[in-house]
Design an enzyme around this catalytic site. Structure first.
Site, PDB file in Angstrom:
ATOM      1  N   GLU A   3      -5.929 -28.824 -35.586  1.00  0.00           N
ATOM      2  CA  GLU A   3      -5.995 -29.282 -34.196  1.00  0.00           C
ATOM      3  C   GLU A   3      -6.569 -30.694 -34.145  1.00  0.00           C
ATOM      4  OE1 GLU A   3      -5.379 -27.210 -31.502  1.00  0.00           O
ATOM      5  OE2 GLU A   3      -4.861 -25.531 -32.803  1.00  0.00           O
ATOM      6  N   GLY A  12      -2.763 -14.000 -39.488  1.00  0.00           N
ATOM      7  CA  GLY A  12      -1.404 -14.120 -38.943  1.00  0.00           C
ATOM      8  C   GLY A  12      -0.506 -12.947 -39.267  1.00  0.00           C
ATOM      9  N   GLY A  26       0.531 -30.760 -38.161  1.00  0.00           N
ATOM     10  CA  GLY A  26       0.346 -29.765 -37.110  1.00  0.00           C
ATOM     11  C   GLY A  26      -0.469 -28.549 -37.538  1.00  0.00           C
ATOM     12  N   GLU A  33      -3.754  -7.072 -34.677  1.00  0.00           N
ATOM     13  CA  GLU A  33      -3.343  -7.446 -36.040  1.00  0.00           C
ATOM     14  C   GLU A  33      -3.276  -8.963 -36.227  1.00  0.00           C
ATOM     15  OE1 GLU A  33      -2.418  -5.274 -38.879  1.00  0.00           O
ATOM     16  OE2 GLU A  33      -3.013  -7.249 -39.547  1.00  0.00           O
ATOM     17  N   LYS A  60     -12.986 -14.093 -38.224  1.00  0.00           N
ATOM     18  CA  LYS A  60     -12.095 -13.163 -38.941  1.00  0.00           C
ATOM     19  C   LYS A  60     -12.891 -12.299 -39.923  1.00  0.00           C
ATOM     20  CE  LYS A  60      -8.245 -16.389 -38.487  1.00  0.00           C
ATOM     21  NZ  LYS A  60      -7.599 -17.586 -39.060  1.00  0.00           N
ATOM     22  N   ASP A  88     -13.734 -20.279 -37.395  1.00  0.00           N
ATOM     23  CA  ASP A  88     -12.540 -19.432 -37.298  1.00  0.00           C
ATOM     24  C   ASP A  88     -12.578 -18.367 -38.403  1.00  0.00           C
ATOM     25  OD1 ASP A  88      -9.508 -19.164 -36.374  1.00  0.00           O
ATOM     26  OD2 ASP A  88      -9.496 -19.254 -38.565  1.00  0.00           O
ATOM     27  N   LYS A  95      -9.190 -13.847 -32.244  1.00  0.00           N
ATOM     28  CA  LYS A  95     -10.326 -13.455 -33.105  1.00  0.00           C
ATOM     29  C   LYS A  95     -11.657 -13.877 -32.521  1.00  0.00           C
ATOM     30  CE  LYS A  95      -8.321 -17.363 -34.627  1.00  0.00           C
ATOM     31  NZ  LYS A  95      -6.911 -17.621 -34.849  1.00  0.00           N
ATOM     32  N   THR A 118       2.039 -21.821 -28.824  1.00  0.00           N
ATOM     33  CA  THR A 118       2.626 -21.673 -30.162  1.00  0.00           C
ATOM     34  C   THR A 118       3.054 -20.233 -30.435  1.00  0.00           C
ATOM     35  OG1 THR A 118       1.128 -23.400 -30.898  1.00  0.00           O
ATOM     36  CG2 THR A 118       2.169 -22.095 -32.627  1.00  0.00           C
TER      37      THR A 118
HETATM   38  P1  NDP Z   1      -1.809 -22.427 -27.670  1.00  0.00           P
HETATM   39  O1  NDP Z   1      -2.907 -23.345 -27.333  1.00  0.00           O
HETATM   40  O2  NDP Z   1      -0.595 -22.961 -28.324  1.00  0.00           O
HETATM   41  O3  NDP Z   1      -1.320 -21.712 -26.327  1.00  0.00           O
HETATM   42  C1  NDP Z   1      -2.212 -21.204 -25.377  1.00  0.00           C
HETATM   43  C2  NDP Z   1      -1.433 -20.757 -24.152  1.00  0.00           C
HETATM   44  O4  NDP Z   1      -2.351 -20.196 -23.230  1.00  0.00           O
HETATM   45  C3  NDP Z   1      -0.723 -21.892 -23.414  1.00  0.00           C
HETATM   46  O5  NDP Z   1       0.539 -21.475 -22.979  1.00  0.00           O
HETATM   47  C4  NDP Z   1      -1.634 -22.165 -22.214  1.00  0.00           C
HETATM   48  O6  NDP Z   1      -0.936 -22.559 -21.049  1.00  0.00           O
HETATM   49  C5  NDP Z   1      -2.213 -20.805 -21.957  1.00  0.00           C
HETATM   50  N1  NDP Z   1      -3.536 -20.903 -21.371  1.00  0.00           N
HETATM   51  C6  NDP Z   1      -4.631 -21.499 -21.913  1.00  0.00           C
HETATM   52  N2  NDP Z   1      -5.679 -21.380 -21.065  1.00  0.00           N
HETATM   53  C7  NDP Z   1      -5.212 -20.690 -20.005  1.00  0.00           C
HETATM   54  C8  NDP Z   1      -5.801 -20.263 -18.791  1.00  0.00           C
HETATM   55  N3  NDP Z   1      -7.084 -20.524 -18.497  1.00  0.00           N
HETATM   56  N4  NDP Z   1      -5.040 -19.600 -17.911  1.00  0.00           N
HETATM   57  C9  NDP Z   1      -3.759 -19.340 -18.183  1.00  0.00           C
HETATM   58  N5  NDP Z   1      -3.134 -19.721 -19.311  1.00  0.00           N
HETATM   59  C10 NDP Z   1      -3.867 -20.391 -20.201  1.00  0.00           C
HETATM   60  O7  NDP Z   1      -2.441 -21.228 -28.510  1.00  0.00           O
HETATM   61  P2  NDP Z   1      -1.797 -20.427 -29.727  1.00  0.00           P
HETATM   62  O8  NDP Z   1      -0.499 -19.868 -29.279  1.00  0.00           O
HETATM   63  O9  NDP Z   1      -1.874 -21.238 -30.939  1.00  0.00           O
HETATM   64  O10 NDP Z   1      -2.874 -19.253 -29.929  1.00  0.00           O
HETATM   65  C11 NDP Z   1      -2.927 -18.144 -29.061  1.00  0.00           C
HETATM   66  C12 NDP Z   1      -3.871 -17.104 -29.633  1.00  0.00           C
HETATM   67  O11 NDP Z   1      -3.375 -16.651 -30.874  1.00  0.00           O
HETATM   68  C13 NDP Z   1      -5.292 -17.605 -29.929  1.00  0.00           C
HETATM   69  O12 NDP Z   1      -6.211 -16.585 -29.693  1.00  0.00           O
HETATM   70  C14 NDP Z   1      -5.240 -17.933 -31.399  1.00  0.00           C
HETATM   71  O13 NDP Z   1      -6.505 -17.856 -32.000  1.00  0.00           O
HETATM   72  C15 NDP Z   1      -4.345 -16.834 -31.898  1.00  0.00           C
HETATM   73  N6  NDP Z   1      -3.683 -17.138 -33.141  1.00  0.00           N
HETATM   74  C16 NDP Z   1      -2.982 -18.286 -33.274  1.00  0.00           C
HETATM   75  C17 NDP Z   1      -2.355 -18.606 -34.442  1.00  0.00           C
HETATM   76  C18 NDP Z   1      -1.570 -19.846 -34.609  1.00  0.00           C
HETATM   77  O14 NDP Z   1      -1.061 -20.082 -35.719  1.00  0.00           O
HETATM   78  N7  NDP Z   1      -1.406 -20.668 -33.590  1.00  0.00           N
HETATM   79  C19 NDP Z   1      -2.438 -17.690 -35.600  1.00  0.00           C
HETATM   80  C20 NDP Z   1      -3.178 -16.476 -35.356  1.00  0.00           C
HETATM   81  C21 NDP Z   1      -3.780 -16.227 -34.161  1.00  0.00           C
HETATM   82  P3  NDP Z   1      -0.182 -23.991 -20.927  1.00  0.00           P
HETATM   83  O15 NDP Z   1       0.891 -23.925 -21.979  1.00  0.00           O
HETATM   84  O16 NDP Z   1       0.355 -24.011 -19.576  1.00  0.00           O
HETATM   85  O17 NDP Z   1      -1.215 -25.020 -21.204  1.00  0.00           O
HETATM   86  N1  HSE Z   2      -6.513 -22.218 -37.129  1.00  0.00           N
HETATM   87  C1  HSE Z   2      -6.168 -21.007 -37.790  1.00  0.00           C
HETATM   88  C2  HSE Z   2      -5.897 -21.289 -39.266  1.00  0.00           C
HETATM   89  C3  HSE Z   2      -4.959 -20.383 -37.132  1.00  0.00           C
HETATM   90  O1  HSE Z   2      -5.779 -22.468 -39.647  1.00  0.00           O
HETATM   91  O2  HSE Z   2      -5.824 -20.362 -40.055  1.00  0.00           O
HETATM   92  C4  HSE Z   2      -4.728 -18.968 -37.539  1.00  0.00           C
HETATM   93  O3  HSE Z   2      -5.736 -18.120 -37.095  1.00  0.00           O
END
Ligand code: NDP
Ligand code: HSE
Length: 445
Positions: free
Chosen positions: A192, A136, A189, A131, A207, A203, A107, A17
């Protein structure tokens, strides 16, 4: 002739994402980033688990790898957007040990292993930026770490989890029950398939720990945070809140206060709380986040915005990346860990707040006095009482709001009430986050 800027090589770990949006924006706005950082920022490797999985954005297949060493080693900058503790921790340490600056949105990792990561960064002279890990797109980490470095912070209170705020807001505005609102959050969406980390408050606790560490210059880990999630909040709790012109929010609260031993310490907690509808946090709707920071000199500041989602979170990641890139080009460092205050973490039982308790009782002579005497016995002072007819004949509902009380005393009251023959059920006990006594006046009064 102007010299063309150098190129900095970036590894992006994770292309989900957030990672996919970081890659897209780096590509689309490459010239702007080059001008801001003083060097072109080029993504040269993207670490994923499933190279053949469909992606939200087009990524050159030649960049994708499943091998961490290939992705990380020798790069100038690493962006970690895998999430979770392992293997993210190992990969971040691998980068930092090579002097590679790291930007992360993780986090969970920071709240569990922040000191280790900071130490590794300091040892090698690399930057560690995060950050995106809290709220976010909302620049509250920068706000605390840099903008407010000249102030003495007394309290941080906020809505830092978008999923639970969406669920509680849906319950408040549509009358939906918890399960129904959670299902809607999953459909859209926000939540999860496994919503545990969000709805159980974990979570938000991670934070909260990060914010508390920054605000009070003290190491605060996730295990220091007293956590209660939102699973127990019912449609009835929400309609009751509305009856008293209140709403219920999941709050992360970190405050500096004097503990029972007379020493100043830090209290950190995440729990649902009643807020009067005119409280600044009460109107934060949907999946938005907002954080109030109280500084002795600055007074009260409010940070508000999108706390989740690919593009908003990528915005925070990219601001960190520009800062880290700029340091590579022009010199300088991200702020180091600041924990000089070493304040003790206060016992959660000593927390002092107001409570609202809803009881189902027998509607008979002396019940109110029995109930009141239990409060008095445990040193909890009642601020207001509201009684109305219950569901069946001979039953009543009593809603009691307390003055500020110790958490441990309130727990003792709840236990004693549940054992009392006068009380059929302690239907709910929810903290009130307000000093305003009007917050427990029914809307109709
Ligand atoms: P996603 O689950 O959407 O994406 C995770 C990515 O990491 C995927 O591309 C996955 O690969 C890859 N991945 C997972 N495990 C492994 C591994 N063991 N080796 C290599 N690659 C791996 O996560 P998000 O983008 O939602 O979140 C990413 C980070 O950002 C997290 O720490 C989250 O807490 C933080 N965050 C997310 C927010 C959100 O709104 N989503 C908001 C703020 C922070 P593949 O695609 O091939 O499966
Ligand atoms: N699951 C988190 C939330 C994503 O709903 O705020 C952002 O950290």
């Amino acid at each position: 002739m102007t010299e063309s800027p150098a190129t900095l090589e970036v590894a992006v770990l994770g292309a989900g994402t957030v990672g996919s949006q970081v890659i897209r924006l780096l590509e689309e706005q490459a010239d702007d980033f080059a001008a801001r950082a003083g060097a072109r920022i080029r993504v040269v490797s993207v670490l994923v688990r499933h190279p053949d999985a469909p992606r939200d954005v087009e990524i050159d297949p030649a960049l994708l790898t499943t091998d961490a060493a290939t992705a990380i080693d020798g790069r100038d900058l690493v962006v970690e957007l895998i999430g979770g503790i392992e293997p993210a921790r190992t990969y971040v340490l691998r980068a930092l040990s090579q002097g590679i600056s790291v930007v992360t949105g993780n986090k969970a990792l920071l709240a569990a292993h922040g000191p280790e990561l900071y130490e590794a960064a300091a040892d090698s002279g690399a930057d560690l930026y995060y950050e995106a890990a809290v709220a976010g797109a909302v620049p509250v980490v920068y706000g605390l770490r840099e903008s407010l470095a000249g102030d003495r912070i007394t309290r941080v209170i906020g809505i830092v989890n978008g999923t639970t705020n969406f669920i509680l807001d849906a319950m408040a505005t549509t009358g939906a029950g918890y399960e129904q609102a959670l299902f809607r959050a999953q459909e859209l969406g926000y939540a999860e398939a496994d919503p545990t980390a969000d709805v159980d408050g974990l979570d938000a606790a991670a934070k909260c720990a990060i914010l508390a560490s920054l605000a009070f210059h003290t190491r605060v880990g996730i295990d220091d945070v007293e956590v209660e999630g939102i699973r127990s909040i019912t449609a009835e709790d929400m309609s009751e809140a509305s009856f008293f012109t209140q709403t219920i929010k999941l709050l992360a609260i970190a405050e500096r206060r004097v503990g029972e031993d007379g020493r100043e310490g830090v209290a950190v907690r995440v729990h649902p709380a009643l807020l009067p509808t005119d409280h600044p946090l009460a109107s934060v709707a949907g999946a938005y986040n907002a954080i109030l920071v109280e500084g002795e000199a600055a007074g009260r500041l409010m940070f508000y915005g999108q706390g989740a989602g690919g593009a908003p979170t990528a915005s925070a990641v990219l601001s960190d990346l520009v800062a880290a890139a700029s340091h590579r080009v022009h010199g300088g460092h991200a702020p180091r860990e600041s924990v000089y205050a070493h304040l003790p973490i206060l016992d959660p039982g000593s927390a002092r707040t107001r409570y609202q308790m809803r009881l189902r009782v027998e509607d008979r002579l002396g019940v109110l006095s029995d109930v009141a005497s239990i409060f008095a016995r445990h040193g909890v002072s009642i601020q207001s009482v509201h009684q109305r007819d219950g569901r069946g004949p001979g039953q009543a509902v009593i809603v009691i709001a307390t003055h500020v009380a110790r958490e441990a005393d309130l727990r003792a009251v709840a236990h004693a009430l549940s054992q009392s023959p006068a009380v059929r059920e302690v239907a709910s006990t929810i903290r009130i986050e307000s000093d305003d006594p009007r917050s427990v006046v029914p809307a109709a009064d």
